[in-house]
Design a protein around this motif. Sequence first.
Motif, PDB file in Angstrom:
ATOM      1  N   PRO A  65       0.808  -1.229   0.000  1.00 25.21           N
ATOM      2  CA  PRO A  65       0.000   0.000   0.000  1.00 25.21           C
ATOM      3  C   PRO A  65       0.838   1.274   0.000  1.00 25.21           C
ATOM      4  O   PRO A  65       0.330   2.343   0.323  1.00 25.21           O
ATOM      5  CB  PRO A  65      -0.769  -0.132   1.320  1.00 25.21           C
ATOM      6  CG  PRO A  65       0.234  -0.765   2.246  1.00 25.21           C
ATOM      7  CD  PRO A  65       1.086  -1.687   1.379  1.00 25.21           C
ATOM      8  N   GLU A  66       2.115   1.176  -0.377  1.00 23.58           N
ATOM      9  CA  GLU A  66       3.028   2.303  -0.175  1.00 23.58           C
ATOM     10  C   GLU A  66       2.783   3.479  -1.113  1.00 23.58           C
ATOM     11  O   GLU A  66       3.286   4.591  -0.865  1.00 23.58           O
ATOM     12  CB  GLU A  66       4.480   1.836  -0.295  1.00 23.58           C
ATOM     13  CG  GLU A  66       4.977   1.525  -1.691  1.00 23.58           C
ATOM     14  CD  GLU A  66       4.568   0.154  -2.187  1.00 23.58           C
ATOM     15  OE1 GLU A  66       5.003  -0.221  -3.285  1.00 23.58           O
ATOM     16  OE2 GLU A  66       3.802  -0.557  -1.469  1.00 23.58           O
ATOM     17  N   PHE A  67       2.010   3.287  -2.192  1.00 27.35           N
ATOM     18  CA  PHE A  67       1.790   4.419  -3.098  1.00 27.35           C
ATOM     19  C   PHE A  67       0.930   5.504  -2.447  1.00 27.35           C
ATOM     20  O   PHE A  67       1.024   6.669  -2.831  1.00 27.35           O
ATOM     21  CB  PHE A  67       1.149   3.966  -4.414  1.00 27.35           C
ATOM     22  CG  PHE A  67       1.154   5.041  -5.467  1.00 27.35           C
ATOM     23  CD1 PHE A  67       2.304   5.301  -6.201  1.00 27.35           C
ATOM     24  CD2 PHE A  67       0.033   5.824  -5.702  1.00 27.35           C
ATOM     25  CE1 PHE A  67       2.333   6.305  -7.156  1.00 27.35           C
ATOM     26  CE2 PHE A  67       0.047   6.830  -6.664  1.00 27.35           C
ATOM     27  CZ  PHE A  67       1.202   7.070  -7.384  1.00 27.35           C
ATOM     28  N   GLY A  68       0.109   5.121  -1.473  1.00 25.79           N
ATOM     29  CA  GLY A  68      -0.726   6.115  -0.787  1.00 25.79           C
ATOM     30  C   GLY A  68       0.095   7.222  -0.140  1.00 25.79           C
ATOM     31  O   GLY A  68      -0.123   8.415  -0.417  1.00 25.79           O
ATOM     32  N   PRO A  69       1.049   6.894   0.738  1.00 28.83           N
ATOM     33  CA  PRO A  69       1.892   7.937   1.328  1.00 28.83           C
ATOM     34  C   PRO A  69       2.730   8.683   0.297  1.00 28.83           C
ATOM     35  O   PRO A  69       2.955   9.888   0.441  1.00 28.83           O
ATOM     36  CB  PRO A  69       2.791   7.155   2.300  1.00 28.83           C
ATOM     37  CG  PRO A  69       2.037   5.929   2.611  1.00 28.83           C
ATOM     38  CD  PRO A  69       1.269   5.592   1.371  1.00 28.83           C
ATOM     39  N   LEU A  70       3.198   7.990  -0.749  1.00 28.41           N
ATOM     40  CA  LEU A  70       3.967   8.673  -1.789  1.00 28.41           C
ATOM     41  C   LEU A  70       3.110   9.717  -2.498  1.00 28.41           C
ATOM     42  O   LEU A  70       3.548  10.843  -2.747  1.00 28.41           O
ATOM     43  CB  LEU A  70       4.503   7.653  -2.792  1.00 28.41           C
ATOM     44  CG  LEU A  70       5.601   6.713  -2.279  1.00 28.41           C
ATOM     45  CD1 LEU A  70       5.849   5.583  -3.260  1.00 28.41           C
ATOM     46  CD2 LEU A  70       6.883   7.482  -2.014  1.00 28.41           C
ATOM     47  N   ALA A  71       1.857   9.359  -2.814  1.00 24.77           N
ATOM     48  CA  ALA A  71       0.931  10.312  -3.420  1.00 24.77           C
ATOM     49  C   ALA A  71       0.623  11.447  -2.456  1.00 24.77           C
ATOM     50  O   ALA A  71       0.464  12.602  -2.873  1.00 24.77           O
ATOM     51  CB  ALA A  71      -0.357   9.600  -3.841  1.00 24.77           C
ATOM     52  N   GLY A  72       0.556  11.130  -1.176  1.00 21.07           N
ATOM     53  CA  GLY A  72       0.311  12.167  -0.176  1.00 21.07           C
ATOM     54  C   GLY A  72       1.434  13.186  -0.128  1.00 21.07           C
ATOM     55  O   GLY A  72       1.189  14.398  -0.001  1.00 21.07           O
ATOM     56  N   ILE A  73       2.672  12.731  -0.233  1.00 20.77           N
ATOM     57  CA  ILE A  73       3.817  13.644  -0.240  1.00 20.77           C
ATOM     58  C   ILE A  73       3.760  14.545  -1.469  1.00 20.77           C
ATOM     59  O   ILE A  73       3.974  15.761  -1.375  1.00 20.77           O
ATOM     60  CB  ILE A  73       5.137  12.851  -0.199  1.00 20.77           C
ATOM     61  CG1 ILE A  73       5.296  12.147   1.148  1.00 20.77           C
ATOM     62  CG2 ILE A  73       6.333  13.769  -0.450  1.00 20.77           C
ATOM     63  CD1 ILE A  73       6.487  11.222   1.226  1.00 20.77           C
ATOM     64  N   CYS A  74       3.471  13.960  -2.634  1.00 13.58           N
ATOM     65  CA  CYS A  74       3.377  14.751  -3.871  1.00 13.58           C
ATOM     66  C   CYS A  74       2.287  15.816  -3.756  1.00 13.58           C
ATOM     67  O   CYS A  74       2.498  16.991  -4.099  1.00 13.58           O
ATOM     68  CB  CYS A  74       3.081  13.842  -5.063  1.00 13.58           C
ATOM     69  SG  CYS A  74       4.350  12.599  -5.409  1.00 13.58           S
TER      70      CYS A  74
END
Length: 316
Positions: free
Chosen positions: A149-158
Amino acid sequence: MLHLRLIVPADRTDDVVRTVERTVGTAHLAVVPGVARNPRGDLVLCDVAREAGDELIGSLRALGIDKTGSIAVENIDLSLSSRADKAEAEAPGEGADAVLWEHLTDATHEESTLSVTYIAFLTLATMIAACGVVLDNAILIVGAMAVGPEFGPLAGICTALVQRAPRLAWRSFQALIVGFAVAMLLTVTFSYFMDAVGLFEVVKLDAERPNTNFIYRPDAFSFVVAVLAGAAGMLSLTSAKSGALVGVAISVTTVPAAANAAVAFSYQEYKQAWGSTEQLLLNLLGIVLAGTLTLLVQKVVWDRQRERAAARSGGV
């Protein structure tokens, strides 16, 4: 089309109705006085073209409706209405290109929350990937990528970088770092257990592993793929094409790299562990960089489209 359900204080209903009526791309406005009980007020319903949704929601928030009442937004899967067709034709730009910033911020906030479920999914994905790297099994690696599920936090940072939202940035960064740290630590323990029962062997880890040795051998293609996947991931979020996220998930070597680093560390294979860590960091950097640039480009393009549409309207 989007459907808006608003609870509005009675003394603000006229302002809200005027706001909806003057927003290009709206249809099916309905007002039901006095039916709302918590909070008390009127119920206002309307539909709006997706490309005009961000403008309308922003105007409603400027009126304070999100604080004194309620703003609920739903996607309309099917709308059989000539008025709806006219509203979509009148709205500037294309709905597929529109970015609902409020929705994006809310969605990434939810997906980037450090929770037990998030850590559980990331840990399980890392453990599946650990089995994949030891067995040199590409199917397990792909499965682990899809579960992570790591894309969620990455999208949050962006999103936080573009929207200048420090709280979202910190929440996302915390979920990413703590999540991977816990997942890798538990995978080290898992590796010790699997070795103790004879299912993991250092010989397998040191083998050539033609299907999975790319995980601890980062190169230029690692960064290129991460950049492409980051751009695709952000486009899938902003255009509501969530199915594309599965393809994004299985394109980048984040979870498998974390898994290989954990297993290599448990066997004191520090060179492999460092190579996997480099792969992980390279992928995370590429995704954040591409995702942020994608959102910036979308923001600039959409703002220009709205400015041109406003200029045309003013010239008529």
